[in-house]
Every structure is written in C-alpha cells, then in structure tokens.
Write an enzyme that holds these catalytic residues in place. Structure first.
Site, PDB file in Angstrom:
ATOM      1  CG  ASP A 160      -1.602  -1.347   1.394  1.00  0.00           C
ATOM      2  OD1 ASP A 160      -2.420  -1.690   0.545  1.00  0.00           O
ATOM      3  OD2 ASP A 160      -1.279  -2.075   2.363  1.00  0.00           O
ATOM      4  CG  HIS A 188      -3.256  -5.098   3.385  1.00  0.00           C
ATOM      5  ND1 HIS A 188      -2.868  -4.261   2.358  1.00  0.00           N
ATOM      6  CD2 HIS A 188      -3.505  -6.295   2.801  1.00  0.00           C
ATOM      7  CE1 HIS A 188      -2.875  -4.931   1.218  1.00  0.00           C
ATOM      8  NE2 HIS A 188      -3.265  -6.162   1.457  1.00  0.00           N
TER       9      HIS A 188
END
Ligand SMILES: NC(=O)C1=CN([C@@H]2O[C@H](COP(=O)(O)OP(=O)(O)OC[C@H]3O[C@@H](n4cnc5c(N)ncnc54)[C@H](O)[C@@H]3O)[C@@H](O)[C@H]2O)C=CC1
Ligand SMILES: O=C([O-])CC(=O)C(=O)O
Length: 330
Positions: A160, A188
């Site tokens: 990410d 996440h």
C-alpha cells in the site's frame, strides 16, 4: 561472503507470490550479495510436488547467495532455527470479496504457525505476515507465540505504501525517489488511510503542494485503498509480483534499516501511539535500525486524518473480536 546463512522461511511457497518472492530472496535482494540465505519452504501436502518443481528452477538459477533449500509440510520441521519467517501461505480473495471475508478460511492457518515458530524458531526470529487479512493474521500468530517478543511480529502494508508513492509520483510528475515520509495508517484493507499531510515531494509538503482535498478524498485515497481489487479485476488474480516485491522491501528495511531522515509503513503492535488501542497490529510510520522498529512520534493528526485512522482501527478491533470469537487468539 559470510559463511553462516540466514535462514528464511516462506509459507505458501508454491503459490503465486512465492513464485516471485523465492527468486528475489535467493538472488540476494533481501540481504545483499554478501549474505548467503537458506530457504525453508512450507506448503500443504498436495502442493509439495509443484514446490519441488519450483526448487528445480531455483537450482537452475545457480544463485551465488543461495546456500540451501528445504521443503516440507510440517511447520515445526520447516521453521526449525529460522531467523525470518515470511508467512504468505493463505487463500487469496476473489472478485467481490473484501480481505476480511477471508478471516474464517485463513485465520486457522496462523494459530498453529505461531505455535510452531514459538517452539522452534531462532531467538532472533522476525515474522512478516503477507497472507490476508494480514494484520489480524499477524495478531493471531503473535498471540499464539508467547515466548517470542511481540515486536517481532509484523504485517505487510508496504505494498500500500509503495502504491501510495507511485500514485503521488504520477499526480505530481515527480520521480518516486523524490517522495518521502509516506504513511499508511490502519488496516491492509479498503479502510486503510494513505496520509499526504506528512508526505513530501522533493522536500515540499504533498497536501499543500496538491492543495485539493476533494482529489485527496475522492480519487487518491480510494485509488490506493482499492488497488488490490482493481488488480483482481484486471488480472483475474490478486497482485503477486508487486506483493512479493513489497514483502522483500519490508523485510529488508526491517533487517537493514530505513533510509536516514525517512520512514516506511509497517503494521506492528500498537503501544497506544496515535490513539490506536494497545495490542492491535496496525500500520504506522516507522523507522528501523539494527532489526528493531520505532513508531515515529509527534506527528500532528488533523480532523481529516483522525476520522480515517479511527475508521480503519475500528475495523481492526472488529476483526480482533471476530477471531477471538473463533477461538484463534492464544
Ligand atoms: N498483504 C498484502 O499486501 C498482500 C497479501 N496477499 C495475500 O497473500 C496470500 C497469498 O497470495 P497468493 O500467493 O497469490 O495465493 P496462492 O493461492 O497463489 O498461494 C497460496 C499458497 O499458500 C498455500 N497454503 C495454504 N495453506 C497453507 C498452510 N497452512 N501452510 C502453508 N502453505 C499454505 C497454498 O497451497 C498455496 O500454494 C493471499 O492471502 C493474498 O490475499 C496478496 C497480495 C498482497
Ligand atoms: O487485494 C487483494 O486481495 C490482494 C492484496 O492484498 C493486495 O493486492 O493488496
């Protein structure tokens, strides 16, 4: 080259991520060209034949840094004496699923693996969970390994982080190397919060440079947070090479240290910093040195950021409560 190899366990080694990750580790991307590595590869029994084929390919690369490979379906044997464990093996989501939908299917993998690491890993073991839902799987593994210091468990939000850098570079026309101080906060998952209020582009504050809160809220954050789903939609399978690359970045920076003056995003056990309840595995800005991480302190959190961090942390609490209900926390 030093003589004693670093022992690196990889689970799910015959899977999509494994097929990229093993070759990166074996070629020296994790610890550099002067450190030999020994791979310890764990799979479920039906996947061992495919894994043998992958090992044949590893052999065929004749990597100077690859000191040995062992494979097996018994976690206690495979994890014996390992210094790093990259827990990748878990089912990926398909179209229309959220990562949290995998909790029941995958959570059960991480309690026995935590126990096995607790029994047989080396004293300096460091554990990185990539398998989804990564944060809560890391919490499960950690809670089942009472003898391993809790700060040795982490989950991957580096993919990410890298996506957030790449999207910001594309927006500003900067090189990825000009972007620093990026942070992913929280889980996440689609609730993660990529924070541009502390990120910098060529030394300038990214949020001020862009000066467009609507773009931030309606384009940037969803693009980063939903990138995994966009890849599943396009590829018909979840991201694998980029996930492997991020796993290498995460484990390398943890072992070898972050760049001076910068930080990275890692999901680690909260000590209560930034109002994240103690004990959750949540993503933070961290610096690392000598194999230890520290959460960067003192960042000002504005209302825009606070609401988003809180939403993602609430989801982590719900996931924790769900796996507690499933009896997976040790
Ligand atoms: N944290 C992150 O940024 C990312 C996480 N992921 C997650 O990583 C995981 C793996 O993804 P892929 O490699 O694409 O999946 P895959 O299905 O290609 O491979 C998973 C492998 O894990 C193995 N496995 C299942 N249970 C196991 C166990 N108990 N012990 C050892 N191995 C076991 C399977 O046999 C399979 O070979 C998925 O949960 C996926 O959602 C994927 C991309 C990014
Ligand atoms: O989206 C998924 O399920 C795989 C993943 O975690 C990602 O690509 O970030």
């Amino acid at each position: 080259m030093s003589t004693s190899p670093v022992k690196v366990a990889v689970t799910g080694a015959a899977g999509q991520i494994g097929y990229s990750l093993l070759f990166r580790i074996a070629s020296g991307s994790l610890f550099g060209p002067d450190t030999p590595v020994e791979l310890r590869l764990l799979e479920i029994t039906p996947a061992l034949k495919a894994l043998e084929g992958v090992v044949m390919e590893l052999d065929d690369c004749a990597f100077p840094t690859l000191a040995g490979v062992e494979i097996g379906d018994n976690a206690e044997k495979v994890f014996d004496g390992v210094n790093h464990a990259l827990l990748v093996g878990a089912r990926p989501r398909g179209p229309g699923m959220e990562r949290g939908d995998l909790l029941e299917a995958n959570g059960g993998i991480f309690a026995p693996q935590g126990k096995a690491l607790n029994s047989v890993a080396a004293d300096d073991i460091r554990v990185t969970v990539t398998g989804n839902p990564a944060n809560t799987n890391a919490l499960i593994a950690m809670s089942n390994a009472p003898d391993i210091p809790q700060e040795r468990f982490s989950a991957l939000t580096r993919l990410d982080h890298n996506r957030a850098i790449s999207q910001l570079a594309a927006k500003t026309g900067a090189a990825v190397t000009d972007i620093t101080h990026m942070t992913i906060w929280g889980n996440h998952s689609a609730t993660q919060y990529p924070d541009l209020f502390h990120a910098e582009v060529g030394g300038r504050n990214a949020a001020e440079l862009i000066n467009d809160e609507a773009w931030l809220a309606d384009t940037y954050i969803p693009t980063v947070a939903k990138r995994g789903a966009a890849i599943i939609d396009a590829r018909g399978a979840s991201s694998a090479a980029s996930a492997a690359s991020a796993t290498v970045d995460h484990a390398r920076d943890w072992a070898l240290g972050t760049a001076p003056g910068d930080w990275v995003s890692m999901s680690v056990r909260s000590d209560g910093s930034y109002g994240v309840p103690e004990g959750l595995i949540s993503s933070f800005p961290v610096t690392t040195s000598n194999g230890d991480w520290q959460i960067v302190q003192g960042l000002e959190i504005n209302d825009f950021s606070r609401a988003r961090i809180d939403a993602s942390v609430k989801e982590l609490e719900e996931e924790r409560d769900a796996v507690r209900g499933l009896g997976l926390l040790g």
